[in-house]
Design an enzyme around this catalytic site. Structure first.
Site, short mmCIF file in Angstrom:
data_model
loop_
_atom_site.label_atom_id
_atom_site.label_comp_id
_atom_site.label_asym_id
_atom_site.label_seq_id
_atom_site.Cartn_x
_atom_site.Cartn_y
_atom_site.Cartn_z
N GLU A 1 0.85 -1.18 0.16
CA GLU A 1 0.32 0.14 0.28
C GLU A 1 1.30 0.76 0.00
O GLU A 1 0.36 1.96 1.06
CB GLU A 1 -0.78 0.15 1.25
C1 LIG Z 1 2.51 -9.38 0.45
C2 LIG Z 1 2.54 -8.89 -0.34
C3 LIG Z 1 1.31 -8.65 -1.35
C4 LIG Z 1 1.34 -7.13 -2.09
N1 LIG Z 1 -0.16 -7.29 -1.87
C5 LIG Z 1 -0.69 -6.24 -3.34
C6 LIG Z 1 -2.07 -6.54 -3.61
O1 LIG Z 1 -3.04 -6.65 -3.05
N2 LIG Z 1 -2.10 -5.68 -4.81
C7 LIG Z 1 -1.14 -5.06 -5.24
O2 LIG Z 1 -1.60 -4.62 -6.26
N3 LIG Z 1 -0.28 -5.11 -5.39
C8 LIG Z 1 -0.21 -6.05 -3.74
N4 LIG Z 1 1.68 -5.95 -3.62
C9 LIG Z 1 2.78 -4.75 -3.69
C10 LIG Z 1 3.47 -3.78 -3.28
O3 LIG Z 1 2.03 -3.13 -3.03
C11 LIG Z 1 4.94 -3.42 -3.67
O4 LIG Z 1 5.65 -3.76 -3.85
C12 LIG Z 1 5.09 -2.03 -2.97
O5 LIG Z 1 4.01 -0.93 -2.83
C13 LIG Z 1 6.89 -1.48 -3.28
O6 LIG Z 1 6.58 -1.99 -4.88
P1 LIG Z 1 7.79 -2.38 -4.96
O7 LIG Z 1 7.80 -3.90 -4.33
O8 LIG Z 1 7.87 -2.55 -6.49
O9 LIG Z 1 8.90 -2.05 -4.57
P2 LIG Z 1 9.96 -0.79 -5.74
O10 LIG Z 1 9.04 1.11 -5.99
O11 LIG Z 1 10.84 -1.30 -6.43
O12 LIG Z 1 10.70 0.25 -4.33
C14 LIG Z 1 12.09 -0.80 -3.22
C15 LIG Z 1 12.43 0.61 -2.63
O13 LIG Z 1 12.57 1.62 -2.71
C16 LIG Z 1 12.38 2.82 -2.81
N5 LIG Z 1 11.17 3.93 -3.86
C17 LIG Z 1 10.62 3.92 -4.86
N6 LIG Z 1 10.44 4.80 -5.48
C18 LIG Z 1 10.86 6.02 -4.68
C19 LIG Z 1 9.82 7.02 -4.65
N7 LIG Z 1 9.44 7.34 -5.90
N8 LIG Z 1 10.60 8.01 -3.61
C20 LIG Z 1 11.16 7.29 -2.21
N9 LIG Z 1 11.82 5.91 -2.77
C21 LIG Z 1 10.88 5.20 -3.80
C22 LIG Z 1 10.67 1.94 -1.88
O14 LIG Z 1 10.52 2.70 -0.75
C23 LIG Z 1 11.42 1.05 -1.47
O15 LIG Z 1 12.64 1.43 -0.17
C24 LIG Z 1 1.95 -6.49 -2.74
C25 LIG Z 1 3.47 -6.88 -1.95
C26 LIG Z 1 3.81 -7.92 -1.04
C27 LIG Z 1 4.94 -8.42 -0.36
#
Ligand SMILES: Cc1cc2nc3c(=O)[nH]c(=O)nc-3n(C[C@H](O)[C@H](O)[C@H](O)COP(=O)(O)OP(=O)(O)OC[C@H]3O[C@@H](n4cnc5c(N)ncnc54)[C@H](O)[C@@H]3O)c2cc1C
Length: 595
Positions: free
Chosen positions: A438
């Site tokens: 989220e």
């Molecule tokens: C168990 C689980 C359940 C989930 N459930 C859902 C679901 O039901 N529906 C759904 O759609 N998604 C879901 N997700 C996905 C989740 O919302 C994403 O993992 C999350 O939004 C982060 O995206 P990412 O994993 O690609 O990390 P990334 O976006 O790659 O982020 C990696 C790091 O970079 C930082 N970062 C990235 N962009 C920025 C920025 N602009 N400014 C500052 N820092 C930044 C982040 O804070 C983080 O520390 C789920 C994930 C998990 C693990």
């Protein structure tokens, strides 16, 4: 098996002593008298401790399994789901026009805490279904609402939220799932990852809310639309028809929340998954924000709810584990570790911060109720702005605190905390995801400084700080400890005003200056607002004690929490204020990847 008892007295205290819900002039609030909310919370507590809590370890050890294209949830989950559904718990704060009970969101939030504490992994279907319900309710056509909402309110069908793709996590502009127009509907093609409860064995249908790009749409966030994509298509008479072209193709092996299936979803492996456009084309992200706001508050709630469970386990352990003779204690010989000063410190760190985050989350939910229900438009607008301001604070701070407190829960257990059979490690593993999904803490903080502070030139945050200041200045208490808490909090509120005042000019010079210190500012805000609510609680408790209230231990506990918090947690605010004032340059001047 770790015990769990719903903290109904604490919830009642926030609802009735702090927020005075039944005295508020808000439609639906008059019903919330102490007897009514007590009955609801006690009943929820029974379901939580008797049905959901015993399944928490089962979910953790057994996990979910994908068998022949169908997800099987852990033993007992389906029966528990049926019991919760038949008890009418799923539609508590939903619209009566669609079968909901129309209760205020604040009450739904209080009940949500109890269920999440008992079994976070189980309860996640509910948070997502509620989010999907909110997006459809706010933006879909009447026809779509009539088909989907009644079944989602009762959880005859559950809902999901499909945003994430392998290349599109925090950056939703990178979404590639395609939507091809096909008459009155669309055909979707693409893959979504990490979809919570994307498939399960609870219900005959699942309603996926999917973000996708209509062919020819503009690039970036302005070309994303929102679709309802049911697992099973719905016939004109409301019965279930053909299976839609979508499938869970694998589930993830995770650090925690093993009882919640996290699915990779494939859309359109054959002729495209049938989807129905919600609202207007290309406004999907805006609509999804309605859903995300609700979901963000629910995730914030997960932070302190799981910590509450960990606190109960740690306190019970500390009461029974005997180790050494605590210096200064009036006990002869070895005593339970709860008598050692540092164990007391750890338990108070947990108790006071859980109480602070609970009060803040319920205050935010109350603002959202005011924003939706109050008769006066000006009040509605101001309350909505305050609720919106607080959502990233609740989500970001409560989840970060949740990780710290569940880690302390392990520390209280000593070596046995590291051993799975005590159950102290599960809350720590489960809550770890809450600062990530989220929107990570950074994404919450960016929202806080950008959309919620810089965009209105600090108007909403300044109004909140002024109200907090006024309330604390008018607190008028004879209790020396509460007076001291009040003075320390007032000084910290002035620091928060100073810190928040830095944001609009920093943003104007270049957003990176504000973004480099946005997480410290978010933490500072959460800590100071927590002190405000605990100090108010302590003042109320002192008044009740002075009137001879019989609930002495409980009320003295409220004063103890505030006094502990202002000396052990609030001092962090001064350090964070320094970082907000002076810390941006050291981040911006350094290229870490080049070091
Ligand atoms: C168990 C689980 C359940 C989930 N459930 C859902 C679901 O039901 N529906 C759904 O759609 N998604 C879901 N997700 C996905 C989740 O919302 C994403 O993992 C999350 O939004 C982060 O995206 P990412 O994993 O690609 O990390 P990334 O976006 O790659 O982020 C990696 C790091 O970079 C930082 N970062 C990235 N962009 C920025 C920025 N602009 N400014 C500052 N820092 C930044 C982040 O804070 C983080 O520390 C789920 C994930 C998990 C693990």
């Amino acid at each position: 098996m770790p015990i769990f008892a719903a903290p109904t007295r604490d919830l009642q205290f926030v609802l009735h002593d702090l927020l005075k819900v039944s005295a508020q002039d808000i439609p639906g609030y008059a019903e919330l008298d102490a007897d009514f909310t007590s009955a609801v919370l006690e009943e929820a507590g029974k379901v939580a401790s008797e049905v959901l809590a015993p399944l928490n370890t089962v979910g953790d050890t057994e996990g979910c399994h994908l068998e022949n294209g169908v997800v099987r949830t852990p033993t007992g989950f389906k029966a528990a789901f049926d019991q919760v559904r038949e008890g009418g718990w799923t539609g508590l704060d939903c619209d009566p026009d669609y079968g909901g009970q129309g209760m205020p969101y604040t009450l739904g939030t209080a009940v949500g805490e109890i269920f999440v504490s008992a079994n976070m992994a189980f309860n996640m279907y509910q948070g997502l279904t509620h989010g999907a319900y909110s997006a459809i309710h706010a933006h879909a056509s009447d026809e779509l609402k009539a088909i989907y909402l009644p079944k989602m309110v009762t959880c005859e069908w559950t809902g999901t939220m499909n945003l994430t793709e392998p290349q599109a996590g925090s950056d939703l502009a990178a979404i590639r799932t395609r939507a091809q127009p096909a008459g009155d509907h669309y055909r979707l093609f693409g893959q979504k990852i990490f979809i919570t409860y994307g498939d399960h064995d609870f219900t005959a249908n699942t309603i996926h809310m999917v973000l996708a790009r209509i062919d020819g749409a503009p690039p970036g966030v302005k070309g994303i639309s929102l679709f309802i994509v049911p697992k099973v298509l719905v016939n004109a008479d409301g019965s279930l028809g053909l299976r839609n072209d979508l499938q869970c193709i694998s589930i993830e092996h995770k650090l925690g929340i093993h009882g919640s299936p996290t699915c990779v979803m494939a859309y359109g492996q054959k002729d495209g998954a049938v989807g129905y456009l919600v609202g207007e084309a290309n406004r999907g992200l805006e609509y999804m924000f309605v859903m995300m706001n609700a979901a963000r508050l629910s995730v914030g709630l997960e932070g302190y709810s799981v910590a509450e469970r960990a606190y109960q386990q740690a306190a019970e352990w500390a009461r029974t584990r005997v180790q050494g003779k605590p210096p200064g204690a009036a006990l002869a010989g070895p005593a339970p570790i709860a008598h050692h000063p540092d164990v007391k410190r750890m338990l108070l760190t947990m108790k006071s911060q859980i109480e602070a985050m609970r009060a803040l989350a319920l205050y935010a939910a109350y603002q959202l109720d005011l924003g939706a229900r109050h008769g006066d438009e000006a009040v509605r607008r101001a309350a909505q702005a305050r609720g919106d301001l607080l959502i990233p604070v609740v989500k970001g701070c409560s989840t970060e605190v949740g990780i710290e407190l569940t880690s302390l829960g392990i520390q209280v257990h000593g070596g046995m905390g590291f051993i799975e059979e005590t159950g102290a490690a599960q809350p720590y593993r489960d809550v770890r995801i809450t600062t990530i999904y989220e929107g990570t803490t950074a994404i919450q903080s960016n929202d806080f400084v950008g959309r919620k502070i810089a965009r209105d030139q600090g108007a909403a945050v300044t109004a909140l700080i002024a109200d907090v200041r006024r309330e604390l200045s008018d607190l008028g208490t004879d209790h020396a400890g509460v007076r001291e808490a009040c003075e320390l909090t007032l000084a910290a509120v002035d620091g928060l005003r100073d810190a928040a005042g830095h944001i609009p000019p920093a943003f104007a010079q270049g957003p990176e200056r504000a973004l480099a210190i946005s997480v410290p500012l978010l933490r500072l805000t959460g800590i100071v607002l927590g002190a405000w609510l605990l100090t108010r609680s302590a003042a109320i408790a002192a008044q009740r004690l002075a009137r001879g209230d019989a609930d002495r231990d409980f009320l003295q506990g409220k004063i103890a929490s505030a006094r502990f918090y202002v000396h052990h947690v609030l001092p962090q605010a001064a350090a964070l204020l320094h970082t907000v004032r002076h810390g941006a340059a050291s981040v911006l001047e350094t290229e870490v990847v080049a070091l």
